[in-house]
Design an enzyme around this catalytic site. Structure first.
Site, PDB file in Angstrom:
ATOM      1  N   CYS A   8       0.827  -1.212   0.000  1.00  0.00           N
ATOM      2  CA  CYS A   8       0.000   0.000   0.000  1.00  0.00           C
ATOM      3  C   CYS A   8       0.855   1.253   0.000  1.00  0.00           C
ATOM      4  O   CYS A   8       1.973   1.278   0.529  1.00  0.00           O
ATOM      5  CB  CYS A   8      -0.903  -0.009   1.237  1.00  0.00           C
ATOM      6  SG  CYS A   8      -2.231   1.215   1.159  1.00  0.00           S
ATOM      7  N   ASP A 127      -4.930  -3.535  11.961  1.00  0.00           N
ATOM      8  CA  ASP A 127      -3.756  -2.669  11.975  1.00  0.00           C
ATOM      9  C   ASP A 127      -3.476  -2.238  13.408  1.00  0.00           C
ATOM     10  O   ASP A 127      -4.299  -2.431  14.308  1.00  0.00           O
ATOM     11  CB  ASP A 127      -4.013  -1.441  11.089  1.00  0.00           C
ATOM     12  CG  ASP A 127      -2.748  -0.758  10.623  1.00  0.00           C
ATOM     13  OD1 ASP A 127      -1.655  -1.151  11.068  1.00  0.00           O
ATOM     14  OD2 ASP A 127      -2.852   0.178   9.807  1.00  0.00           O
TER      15      ASP A 127
END
Length: 206
Positions: A8, A127
Site C-alpha cells: 500500500c 492494523d
C-alpha cells in the site's frame, strides 16, 4: 494456500509497475490528504494504467465524503475500497463495490463484534492502534489479538517488514498481509529489493 500480499501507498506509476511484476496480489492507493503517501486522482490514474493484469487496485479512504469517493470512482477504475476511518457499515456498503474495513486494534477491540457489524465486507484489515494516525505508522500490535474465529478473511497489517512477516503469518495465519512503510526507501517510494525479500519470507497458510 498462498498468503495474499498487498503493498500500500504507491505514489508513482513506475514504482507500482515494478512491484506488481514481482507478483504481489494488490496495490493500495491512498486518497487521504493527511497521509505522506496521498495521491491525487490524476496520479492514481497513471498508476492504475501502468499495472499488468490481475493486480487488485485498492483505494484507501479515511472518513471521506461520499461525493469525493464518487468522484474518484468516476476517474479511477478501482477494484476494492478500503475504509480506514470510522465509517459505518451503511457508509461502507453504499457504493455496491467490494470493500475492506480496517480496524486499529488494541486490547479492548472486539474483533468478533466488528466482523458481525461489517459482515458485508470482503475482509477485515487489522492494523496497529495509533491515536494520531490511520495506518502507515510502522507500528505493530499484539498479534495474538488477531487470532479470532470469524467468517471474514483477515488481512494482517501494522509493522510488517521482510524480517517480521514470517513470524506474523505463522502466528496469525491470515488470509493476506498488507505492508507499506516496511518496504519503503522513503515515504511513498517502495524499495523493490525489500519487496522481493518480503515476498520470499511470506509463508503459505497452514
Amino acid at each position: 494456500m498462498k498468503t495474499k500480499i498487498k503493498v500500500c501507498g504507491f505514489t508513482t506509476a513506475d514504482n507500482a509497475r515494478a512491484a506488481a511484476f514481482l507478483g504481489i496480489d494488490a496495490i493500495g492507493l491512498v486518497f487521504y490528504d493527511k497521509s505522506p503517501r496521498h495521491v491525487e486522482v490524476e496520479t492514481a490514474l497513471e498508476i492504475v494504467n501502468a499495472l499488468p493484469p490481475f493486480v487488485n487496485r485498492v483505494g484507501l479512504f479515511v472518513n471521506a465524503d461520499s461525493g469525493f469517493i464518487d468522484e474518484v470512482l468516476c476517474e479511477v477504475p478501482l477494484d476494492t475500497l478500503q475504509f480506514h476511518g470510522d465509517e459505518s457499515p451503511i457508509e461502507c456498503n453504499q457504493y455496491a463495490m467490494p470493500f475492506i474495513k480496517a480496524l486499529r486494534v488494541h486490547a479492548d477491540t472486539n474483533i468478533v463484534k466488528m466482523a458481525e457489524d461489517y459482515h458485508q465486507a470482503s475482509g477485515l484489515l487489522l492494523d496497529a492502534f495509533n491515536q494520531e494516525a490511520y495506518g502507515g505508522t510502522g507500528e505493530h500490535f499484539d498479534w495474538s489479538l488477531a487470532k479470532v474465529d470469524i467468517d471474514l478473511p483477515i488481512i494482517l497489517a501494522g509493522g510488517l517488514t521482510p524480517d517480521t512477516v514470517s513470524t506474523a503469518v505463522k502466528q496469525v495465519n491470515p488470509y493476506a498481509v498488507d505492508v507499506s512503510s516496511g518496504v519503503e526507501s522513503i515515504k511513498g517510494i517502495k524499495d523493490i529489493e525489500k519487496i522481493k525479500h518480503f515476498i520470499a519470507n511470506t509463508p503459505i497458510q497452514r
